[in-house]
Design a protein around this motif. Structure first.
Motif, PDB file in Angstrom:
ATOM      1  N   TYR A  13       0.822  -1.217   0.000  1.00  0.00           N
ATOM      2  CA  TYR A  13       0.000   0.000   0.000  1.00  0.00           C
ATOM      3  C   TYR A  13       0.858   1.270   0.000  1.00  0.00           C
ATOM      4  O   TYR A  13       0.314   2.372   0.020  1.00  0.00           O
ATOM      5  N   ILE A  14       2.178   1.112   0.033  1.00  0.00           N
ATOM      6  CA  ILE A  14       3.075   2.270   0.114  1.00  0.00           C
ATOM      7  C   ILE A  14       3.579   2.612  -1.281  1.00  0.00           C
ATOM      8  O   ILE A  14       4.201   1.773  -1.949  1.00  0.00           O
ATOM      9  N   PRO A  15       3.299   3.830  -1.756  1.00  0.00           N
ATOM     10  CA  PRO A  15       3.705   4.183  -3.130  1.00  0.00           C
ATOM     11  C   PRO A  15       5.213   4.325  -3.305  1.00  0.00           C
ATOM     12  O   PRO A  15       5.754   4.020  -4.358  1.00  0.00           O
ATOM     13  N   VAL A  16       5.906   4.808  -2.243  1.00  0.00           N
ATOM     14  CA  VAL A  16       7.355   4.990  -2.306  1.00  0.00           C
ATOM     15  C   VAL A  16       8.021   3.869  -1.514  1.00  0.00           C
ATOM     16  O   VAL A  16       7.643   3.596  -0.372  1.00  0.00           O
ATOM     17  N   PHE A  17       9.011   3.220  -2.094  1.00  0.00           N
ATOM     18  CA  PHE A  17       9.720   2.108  -1.455  1.00  0.00           C
ATOM     19  C   PHE A  17       8.782   0.927  -1.148  1.00  0.00           C
ATOM     20  O   PHE A  17       8.995   0.179  -0.200  1.00  0.00           O
ATOM     21  N   GLY A  18       7.723   0.772  -1.918  1.00  0.00           N
ATOM     22  CA  GLY A  18       6.761  -0.295  -1.645  1.00  0.00           C
ATOM     23  C   GLY A  18       7.276  -1.666  -2.061  1.00  0.00           C
ATOM     24  O   GLY A  18       8.289  -1.811  -2.750  1.00  0.00           O
ATOM     25  N   HIS A  19       6.544  -2.704  -1.639  1.00  0.00           N
ATOM     26  CA  HIS A  19       6.863  -4.090  -2.026  1.00  0.00           C
ATOM     27  C   HIS A  19       5.555  -4.886  -1.987  1.00  0.00           C
ATOM     28  O   HIS A  19       4.495  -4.348  -1.647  1.00  0.00           O
ATOM     29  N   ARG A  20       5.599  -6.151  -2.296  1.00  0.00           N
ATOM     30  CA  ARG A  20       4.367  -6.928  -2.440  1.00  0.00           C
ATOM     31  C   ARG A  20       3.676  -7.206  -1.112  1.00  0.00           C
ATOM     32  O   ARG A  20       2.482  -7.501  -1.070  1.00  0.00           O
ATOM     33  N   GLY A  21       4.394  -7.105   0.013  1.00  0.00           N
ATOM     34  CA  GLY A  21       3.782  -7.333   1.326  1.00  0.00           C
ATOM     35  C   GLY A  21       3.788  -8.801   1.726  1.00  0.00           C
ATOM     36  O   GLY A  21       3.818  -9.699   0.870  1.00  0.00           O
ATOM     37  N   PHE A  22       3.780  -9.048   3.036  1.00  0.00           N
ATOM     38  CA  PHE A  22       3.762 -10.408   3.580  1.00  0.00           C
ATOM     39  C   PHE A  22       2.509 -10.603   4.422  1.00  0.00           C
ATOM     40  O   PHE A  22       1.975  -9.638   4.996  1.00  0.00           O
TER      41      PHE A  22
ATOM     42  N   GLY B 237      16.076  -7.799   9.333  1.00  0.00           N
ATOM     43  CA  GLY B 237      15.341  -8.851   8.634  1.00  0.00           C
ATOM     44  C   GLY B 237      14.334  -8.280   7.649  1.00  0.00           C
ATOM     45  O   GLY B 237      14.252  -8.721   6.496  1.00  0.00           O
ATOM     46  N   ILE B 238      13.573  -7.271   8.088  1.00  0.00           N
ATOM     47  CA  ILE B 238      12.606  -6.625   7.196  1.00  0.00           C
ATOM     48  C   ILE B 238      13.318  -5.980   6.012  1.00  0.00           C
ATOM     49  O   ILE B 238      12.864  -6.060   4.863  1.00  0.00           O
ATOM     50  N   VAL B 239      14.443  -5.330   6.305  1.00  0.00           N
ATOM     51  CA  VAL B 239      15.219  -4.684   5.240  1.00  0.00           C
ATOM     52  C   VAL B 239      15.644  -5.713   4.192  1.00  0.00           C
ATOM     53  O   VAL B 239      15.568  -5.471   2.983  1.00  0.00           O
ATOM     54  N   VAL B 240      16.088  -6.882   4.658  1.00  0.00           N
ATOM     55  CA  VAL B 240      16.548  -7.937   3.745  1.00  0.00           C
ATOM     56  C   VAL B 240      15.375  -8.557   2.990  1.00  0.00           C
ATOM     57  O   VAL B 240      15.418  -8.708   1.758  1.00  0.00           O
ATOM     58  N   PHE B 241      14.285  -8.900   3.717  1.00  0.00           N
ATOM     59  CA  PHE B 241      13.164  -9.593   3.089  1.00  0.00           C
ATOM     60  C   PHE B 241      12.463  -8.742   2.037  1.00  0.00           C
ATOM     61  O   PHE B 241      11.938  -9.263   1.054  1.00  0.00           O
ATOM     62  N   THR B 242      12.419  -7.434   2.251  1.00  0.00           N
ATOM     63  CA  THR B 242      11.670  -6.538   1.359  1.00  0.00           C
ATOM     64  C   THR B 242      12.544  -5.816   0.340  1.00  0.00           C
ATOM     65  O   THR B 242      12.023  -5.135  -0.538  1.00  0.00           O
ATOM     66  N   GLY B 243      13.872  -5.921   0.495  1.00  0.00           N
ATOM     67  CA  GLY B 243      14.770  -5.185  -0.392  1.00  0.00           C
ATOM     68  C   GLY B 243      14.817  -3.702  -0.088  1.00  0.00           C
ATOM     69  O   GLY B 243      15.240  -2.890  -0.928  1.00  0.00           O
ATOM     70  N   LEU B 244      14.403  -3.321   1.128  1.00  0.00           N
ATOM     71  CA  LEU B 244      14.330  -1.906   1.491  1.00  0.00           C
ATOM     72  C   LEU B 244      15.703  -1.241   1.500  1.00  0.00           C
ATOM     73  O   LEU B 244      15.833  -0.057   1.166  1.00  0.00           O
ATOM     74  N   GLY B 245      16.744  -2.013   1.889  1.00  0.00           N
ATOM     75  CA  GLY B 245      18.081  -1.431   1.981  1.00  0.00           C
ATOM     76  C   GLY B 245      18.535  -0.822   0.664  1.00  0.00           C
ATOM     77  O   GLY B 245      19.009   0.316   0.602  1.00  0.00           O
ATOM     78  N   GLY B 246      18.358  -1.580  -0.409  1.00  0.00           N
ATOM     79  CA  GLY B 246      18.760  -1.077  -1.715  1.00  0.00           C
ATOM     80  C   GLY B 246      17.922   0.114  -2.150  1.00  0.00           C
ATOM     81  O   GLY B 246      18.435   1.055  -2.768  1.00  0.00           O
ATOM     82  N   LYS B 247      16.633   0.100  -1.784  1.00  0.00           N
ATOM     83  CA  LYS B 247      15.753   1.216  -2.152  1.00  0.00           C
ATOM     84  C   LYS B 247      16.142   2.494  -1.416  1.00  0.00           C
ATOM     85  O   LYS B 247      16.143   3.594  -1.989  1.00  0.00           O
ATOM     86  N   ILE B 248      16.469   2.361  -0.121  1.00  0.00           N
ATOM     87  CA  ILE B 248      16.871   3.539   0.655  1.00  0.00           C
ATOM     88  C   ILE B 248      18.206   4.070   0.150  1.00  0.00           C
ATOM     89  O   ILE B 248      18.406   5.280   0.035  1.00  0.00           O
ATOM     90  N   ALA B 249      19.138   3.151  -0.124  1.00  0.00           N
ATOM     91  CA  ALA B 249      20.435   3.578  -0.660  1.00  0.00           C
ATOM     92  C   ALA B 249      20.242   4.350  -1.960  1.00  0.00           C
ATOM     93  O   ALA B 249      20.839   5.409  -2.175  1.00  0.00           O
ATOM     94  N   GLY B 250      19.366   3.836  -2.813  1.00  0.00           N
ATOM     95  CA  GLY B 250      19.083   4.542  -4.059  1.00  0.00           C
ATOM     96  C   GLY B 250      18.415   5.887  -3.809  1.00  0.00           C
ATOM     97  O   GLY B 250      18.691   6.873  -4.497  1.00  0.00           O
ATOM     98  N   GLY B 251      17.531   5.931  -2.794  1.00  0.00           N
ATOM     99  CA  GLY B 251      16.857   7.181  -2.451  1.00  0.00           C
ATOM    100  C   GLY B 251      17.825   8.239  -1.949  1.00  0.00           C
ATOM    101  O   GLY B 251      17.708   9.421  -2.307  1.00  0.00           O
ATOM    102  N   ILE B 252      18.782   7.811  -1.114  1.00  0.00           N
ATOM    103  CA  ILE B 252      19.785   8.763  -0.610  1.00  0.00           C
ATOM    104  C   ILE B 252      20.634   9.294  -1.755  1.00  0.00           C
ATOM    105  O   ILE B 252      20.950  10.486  -1.829  1.00  0.00           O
ATOM    106  N   LEU B 253      20.981   8.396  -2.687  1.00  0.00           N
ATOM    107  CA  LEU B 253      21.771   8.818  -3.847  1.00  0.00           C
ATOM    108  C   LEU B 253      20.997   9.818  -4.704  1.00  0.00           C
ATOM    109  O   LEU B 253      21.545  10.824  -5.170  1.00  0.00           O
ATOM    110  N   ASP B 254      19.699   9.548  -4.896  1.00  0.00           N
ATOM    111  CA  ASP B 254      18.875  10.463  -5.683  1.00  0.00           C
ATOM    112  C   ASP B 254      18.735  11.812  -4.983  1.00  0.00           C
ATOM    113  O   ASP B 254      18.782  12.872  -5.628  1.00  0.00           O
ATOM    114  N   LEU B 255      18.552  11.766  -3.643  1.00  0.00           N
ATOM    115  CA  LEU B 255      18.401  12.998  -2.873  1.00  0.00           C
ATOM    116  C   LEU B 255      19.664  13.848  -2.949  1.00  0.00           C
ATOM    117  O   LEU B 255      19.612  15.078  -3.030  1.00  0.00           O
TER     118      LEU B 255
END
Length: 647
Positions: free
Chosen positions: A163-172, A432-450
């Motif tokens: 339900y999250i438009p930014v950094f979203g994923h399929r959900g568990f 664990g959440i960061v790994v399971f959802t791929g959030l780490g890579g998304k945040i890293a990309g977000g910081i780079l974009d910012l």
């Protein structure tokens, strides 16, 4: 009187350090607590000698005993720490904590093999859900609410990421998420708790043994003997002693209160302002977490994350720690010169002869450092360090440990580990959440974009995130989170692995002296009876080096020994040290003489130019500017104070 002092220190720790807000009088449960704590230490020593179990079993025993002790020792509210006995519901929660983790141990084969193909039972999911709830409540009690809030947000993200438009994923689903968090070695029983259940616990126990041998008092005496006679000797000795003790304690607030109860009143008597006395102690105590060879608990996790052996990490950390404490030391020196505060008379200082007689107290540290540098594992080094500590204690009557003392040390070893155990396990949820959802890579990309491709902005945003998290998280949890989310952005920009991880490690630590939530400075202010906010601001000024050094070693990794040679390393180190002196002089508003505003700005500019990485031409301009300002101040001082200038 001594008892009153201990109570006062405990109350101060409980006020500013959530980790120290434990029950003072547990009543009839004291024996049960002792048995669990001593058993946990025995378990850790036994597995260190004979070899650890598989990660989930080792972690479950470690976490189960730790959480049960937290519920027995830490009340639901701080206001209850003086109440006698333990509430019945805390006993129930302690039992459930043991039961949930024993469930993992007993059903390990089912949970990690057959259940993955045939499906988890309802009981499996209920136990996992209860285990998460118990962990988060125990963490709230022993560590604080901020890390729990972040963990809950991570869980919510895992459940409703679609339900999250930014950094979203399929959900568990709830079932899918909790089984991944509890019944795998990638979350609660991931790297943080695995390291806690092996290296960290042993080194914390080693610190307890060092304290029992009297090495803390010896560090104080050693520091006063070496620096007490110089200008501002009491403050310089406090900085030196805190640096040495910080190697053992690894806690900013605990070190501030422990050594500050002795050094802060002495600094005030020497003439230092209360805010400055509190700030200098807090700055030095905070730096203890980056001081080799022990450093903070996060250093062990860094070794696992980066793949760099711990023996190399403590070698790499020497130069940044040297720069940090040089900055603090020089800040103290300039303040003492400005206030005209002299050193202590020789009669009040420990003699070289008396210090030499107790030199054997350094053997445990030499043992552990020597073994690490010879390539032995941290576990092996810690075990030998513990043994040598015990043997050293037997050499003199005042440190000799009886059987009772030894068991008390075993219990204390478990007590000091409790906040680390809870923090590591809760940080495991986040990772664990960061790994399971791929959030780490998304945040890293977000910081780079910012940052928009701007390297300095990337570093600035990463620094801001680390300090912000550090205001609510203990160092270990902060490092685990930022190493998973922020460090990858630095790595994508080509920063060497160790430099990137040291960057986030540093800024997580200095949150303890960064206003408005500078807990170490607030604790020092409580002892000094000073204004907490003024103490925090002063600590920030004294420790300004900590906010500059990470940028220097990221821009020029030679300072963390990346591709370093004598020719490339030496000039960078020398200019950085001189630069730290100039910046400290600007912050303390004194160099050779009290500077004019334009001179103060010039001192700061000279310092920045001197620490500017990798360009000796720029550093040369800074050096020339510093010499000019120094000459101008010397001439003005000789004109206004001819006698003092000639002295």
């Amino acid at each position: 009187m001594a008892n009153e002092k201990n109570v006062s220190e405990q109350e101060l720790l409980a006020k500013y350090d959530r980790e120290s807000a434990y029950r003072i009088n547990v009543g009839k449960w004291a024996l049960i607590i002792s048995v669990i704590a001593i058993s946990l230490t025995f378990f850790q020593l036994y597995t260190a000698l004979k070899g650890s179990y598989v990660s989930m079993i080792q972690g479950a025993i470690h976490l189960g005993a730790g959480l049960s002790l937290i519920y027995l020792l830490y009340p639901a509210k701080r206001s209850l720490i003086r109440h006698k006995g333990i509430a019945w519901y805390d006993v129930v929660l302690a039992f459930l904590s043991l039961a949930c983790n024993f469930y993992v141990v007993y059903n390990y084969e089912w949970l990690t093999t057959r259940a993955l193909t045939t499906g988890f039972t309802t009981m499996d999911i209920v136990v996992a859900s209860l285990a998460i709830a118990l962990l988060l409540e125990a963490t709230r009690r022993a560590v604080g609410l901020p890390i729990v809030i972040i963990a809950l947000l991570a869980i919510a993200y895992g459940l409703w990421g679609s339900y999250i438009p930014v950094f979203g994923h399929r959900g568990f689903s709830w079932e899918g998420l909790v089984r991944r968090l509890v019944y795998s070695d990638n979350a609660i029983f991931g790297i943080p708790i695995q390291i806690s259940a092996t290296f960290i616990y042993l080194f914390l126990f080693f610190g307890v043994m060092l304290t029992k041998t009297g090495i803390g008092k010896f560090f104080n005496d050693l520091a006063f003997g070496a620096t007490g006679r110089f200008t501002g000797g009491t403050a310089k000795a406090a900085v030196s002693a805190s640096a040495l003790q910080g190697m053992v304690t690894g806690s900013s607030v605990a070190n501030t209160v422990g050594s500050g109860s002795f050094t802060i009143p002495m600094m005030k008597r020497a003439g230092f302002r209360p805010e400055f006395a509190a700030a200098s102690e807090a700055s030095a105590s905070t730096g203890g977490q980056i001081m080799p060879p022990i450093m903070g608990a996060a250093a062990f996790i860094m070794a696992e994350y980066t793949g760099v052996p711990y023996s190399e990490i403590i070698l790499i950390a020497i130069v940044p720690a040297l720069l940090y404490f040089s900055g603090v030391f020089m800040g103290v020196h300039f303040e003492a010169k400005k206030q005209g505060i002299l050193g202590l008379p020789k009669s009040e200082l420990p003699s070289f002869k008396s210090l030499a007689k107790r030199a054997d107290l350094l053997l445990p540290l030499f043992t552990i450092v020597g073994l690490l540098f010879y390539g032995y594992t941290p576990t092996y080094a810690a075990l030998w360090g513990i043994l040598v500590s015990f043997l050293v204690s037997l050499t003199r009557r005042d440190t000799r440990m009886s059987i009772k003392d030894l068991f008390q040390a075993f219990e204390q070893g478990a007590r000091v580990a409790l906040p680390v155990i809870a923090a590591c396990a809760s940080a495991g949820i986040i990772v664990g959440i960061v790994v399971f959802t791929g959030l780490g890579g998304k945040i890293a990309g977000g910081i780079l974009d910012l940052a928009g491709g701007n390297f300095f902005l990337l570093l600035f945003f990463t620094m801001f995130a680390c300090i912000l998290l550090g205001m609510g998280l203990p160092t270990t949890a902060n490092y685990v989170v930022t190493a998973s989310m922020a460090a990858p952005a630095l790595l994508e920009f080509g920063v060497p692995v160790i430099a990137a991880h040291m960057f986030v490690f540093y800024f997580g630590i200095v949150a303890d002296i960064t206003p408005p939530v500078s807990l170490a400075a607030y604790a020092g202010a409580g002892i000094a009876k000073a204004n907490p906010m003024k103490s925090g601001i002063t600590a920030f000024k004294i420790a300004i080096a900590a906010f500059i050094i990470p940028y220097v070693f990221v821009y020029n990794p030679v300072l963390v020994l990346e591709d370093a040679t004598f020719a490339t390393f030496t000039p960078v180190l020398l200019t950085a040290l001189i630069g730290m002196a100039a910046i400290s002089a600007a912050m303390m508003n004194y160099f050779i003489y009290t500077p004019l505003l334009i001179e103060r700005i010039g001192l700061f500019a000279a310092g920045i130019l001197l620490v500017y990485p990798g360009n000796l031409y720029v550093s040369g301009i800074g050096l020339v500017l510093l010499v000019i300002i120094g000459l101008i101040q010397f001439l003005r001082k000789r004109k206004n104070e001819p006698t003092k200038a000639m002295a």
